[in-house]
Design an enzyme around this catalytic site. Structure first.
Site, short mmCIF file in Angstrom:
data_model
loop_
_atom_site.label_atom_id
_atom_site.label_comp_id
_atom_site.label_asym_id
_atom_site.label_seq_id
_atom_site.Cartn_x
_atom_site.Cartn_y
_atom_site.Cartn_z
N LYS A 158 0.83 -1.20 0.00
CA LYS A 158 0.00 0.00 0.00
C LYS A 158 0.86 1.25 0.00
O LYS A 158 1.91 1.29 0.64
CB LYS A 158 -0.90 0.03 1.24
N GLY A 164 -8.08 5.70 -2.58
CA GLY A 164 -8.74 5.41 -3.86
C GLY A 164 -8.10 4.30 -4.64
O GLY A 164 -8.14 4.28 -5.87
N GLU A 275 -12.27 3.50 9.17
CA GLU A 275 -12.52 2.35 8.30
C GLU A 275 -11.80 1.11 8.84
O GLU A 275 -10.63 1.18 9.22
CB GLU A 275 -12.06 2.66 6.88
N GLU A 288 -7.92 2.76 7.94
CA GLU A 288 -7.55 4.16 7.78
C GLU A 288 -8.65 5.04 8.36
O GLU A 288 -9.74 4.57 8.67
CB GLU A 288 -7.31 4.52 6.31
N ASN A 290 -10.76 8.62 7.46
CA ASN A 290 -11.06 9.69 6.52
C ASN A 290 -11.48 10.91 7.30
O ASN A 290 -12.51 10.91 7.99
CB ASN A 290 -12.16 9.28 5.54
N ARG A 292 -12.92 13.70 6.77
CA ARG A 292 -13.81 14.52 5.93
C ARG A 292 -15.19 13.86 5.90
O ARG A 292 -15.37 12.76 6.42
CB ARG A 292 -13.26 14.57 4.50
N VAL A 295 -18.61 10.14 0.67
CA VAL A 295 -19.64 9.99 -0.35
C VAL A 295 -20.89 9.36 0.26
O VAL A 295 -22.02 9.82 0.06
CB VAL A 295 -19.12 9.11 -1.51
#
Length: 422
Positions: A158, A164, A275, A288, A290, A292, A295
């Site tokens: 990774k 993404g 996540e 991880e 996020n 923010r 979606v």
């Protein structure tokens, strides 16, 4: 509370933020590239400023142009949405330096979770389970091969600055390591200007389950339960739902506690998502964070009746959250509607929408910036809308989704609607 918010984004998420701002009595500024001049977010904002040519680097990633738009419109806050500059610590700092509120976490929080290695080390210290792997970055192919023997195949490479699915490779045998390692580094460098690669054990038969959290400036943190995002293609989410059909009440409590621990480790403020990978035995591992809005935030909004954008704005303005945890009262499923041809390897399908009929009725929500006559530009992500079905049970949510998909008519371009129906 803010008087005017500039939305540093485009499309459906920009329109979504504008709607909440209108309900809160806050003026809005849309920014747009020349390719997006006819988008609904431009039409529905109180003001709109063109910030450059179609390529993202000339417009939605152009910090100088965005800050110029902030200055000429006298906006007092910036909402970054998701993608583009949403997790860019430098942009958040520029906003602070100019006396503008960045509606999201501080630059330090973004940095703490933006680099995957740093985030993993932080989680280990906080007592949050992480996927077994190798400490630090891989030096070269020899180091990768030696580490893989230690971890045990299959492994996944990774990008440390990744997201993404970029810079990510699964390696099943040693003979594939060299090619996978070089490809991952090359892709990471091209995507993030950082070719750092790390290694983790590849979790087989995994589920991707994430916990929505919210934290304020006073140390209060809560979770809003889970979303199951396991249905993916090339590590990109296609369908999300809440609650997860794999979840048990005991697992929800444990994962919720772990998510709050993770957010508390960096004194997180704003809304965010932790996540996790969950294996077939319901062991879960931090993947991880996020920092923010995501979606798929709509799924959580529908099952707990909670406007996450409104909460994000209120937190940024200094309001306290209740601090209580929220649990699903309904079942919601989201299908991402992409301008892609599902029968031609999901090839992007930009162009003019000649006919558009969006579904409605009880239990149906559509978040989209499209309309009949709108031209989908080829420069950005292919997602053109989100269809959310809500019902009392999962079976009823599936039935509602089937009905809604069968009503959804988009002509002139190819979309993933027939794929979702199938």
């Amino acid at each position: 509370m803010f008087k005017k918010i500039l939305i540093a984004n485009r499309g459906e998420i920009a329109l979504r933020i504008i709607r909440t701002c209108k309900e809160m009595g806050i003026k809005t500024v849309a920014v747009y590239s020349t390719a997006d001049k006819d988008s609904l977010h431009v039409k529905f904002a109180d003001e709109a400023v063109c910030i450059g040519r179609p390529p993202s680097v000339d417009s939605y990633l152009n910090m100088a142009n965005i800050m110029s738009a902030v200055e000429i419109t006298n906006a007092d806050a910036v909402h970054p949405g998701y993608g583009f500059l949403a997790e860019n610590a430098k942009f958040a700092q520029i906003c602070i330096d100019h006396g503008i509120k960045f509606i999201g976490p501080t630059p330090g929080m973004i940095n703490a979770m933006g680099d995957k290695i740093t985030a993993k080390e932080t989680m280990i210290k906080a007592g949050v389970p992480v996927v077994p792997g190798v400490e630090g970055l891989l030096k070269d192919v020899a180091h990768a091969k030696m580490s893989a023997i230690e971890v045990g195949y299959p492994i996944i490479l990774k990008a440390t600055a990744g997201g993404g699915s970029k810079g990510m490779r699964v390696v099943w045998e040693e003979k594939d390591m060299e090619k996978s390692f070089e490809n991952a580094k090359t892709e990471a460098a091209a995507s993030f200007k950082n070719d750092g690669i790390y290694m983790e054990k590849f979790v087989e038969e995994p589920r991707h389950i994430e916990i929505q959290i919210a934290g304020d400036q006073y140390g209060n943190i809560c979770h809003l339960s889970e979303r199951d995002c396991s249905i993916q293609r090339r590590h990109q989410k296609l369908v999300e739902e809440s609650p997860s059909p794999f979840m048990t009440p005991e697992l929800r409590e444990r994962m919720g506690e772990a998510a709050i621990k993770a957010a508390s480790a960096i004194n997180y403020e704003s809304v965010g998502t932790i996540e996790f990978l969950v294996d077939k035995h319901r062991n879960f591992y931090f993947m991880e964070m996020n920092t923010r809005i995501q979606v798929e935030h709509c799924v959580t909004e529908e099952v707990v009746n909670y406007d996450l954008i409104k909460e994000q704005i209120k937190i940024a303005a200094g309001d306290k959250i209740s601090g209580r945890n929220y649990y699903p009262e309904m079942h919601a499923i989201e299908c991402r509607i992409n301008a892609e041809d599902p029968y031609n390897d999901f090839r992007p399908s930009p162009g003019r929408i000649t006919v558009l009929h969006q579904p409605g009725g009880h239990g149906v929500r559509v978040d989209s910036h499209c309309y009949a006559g709108y031209v989908i530009p080829p420069y950005y992500d292919s997602m053109i809308g989100k269809l959310i079905a809500v019902a009392q049970t999962r079976r009823e949510a599936i039935d509602t989704m089937n009905r809604a998909l069968s009503e959804y008519v988009i002509e002139g371009i190819k979309t993933t609607i027939p794929f979702h129906l199938q």
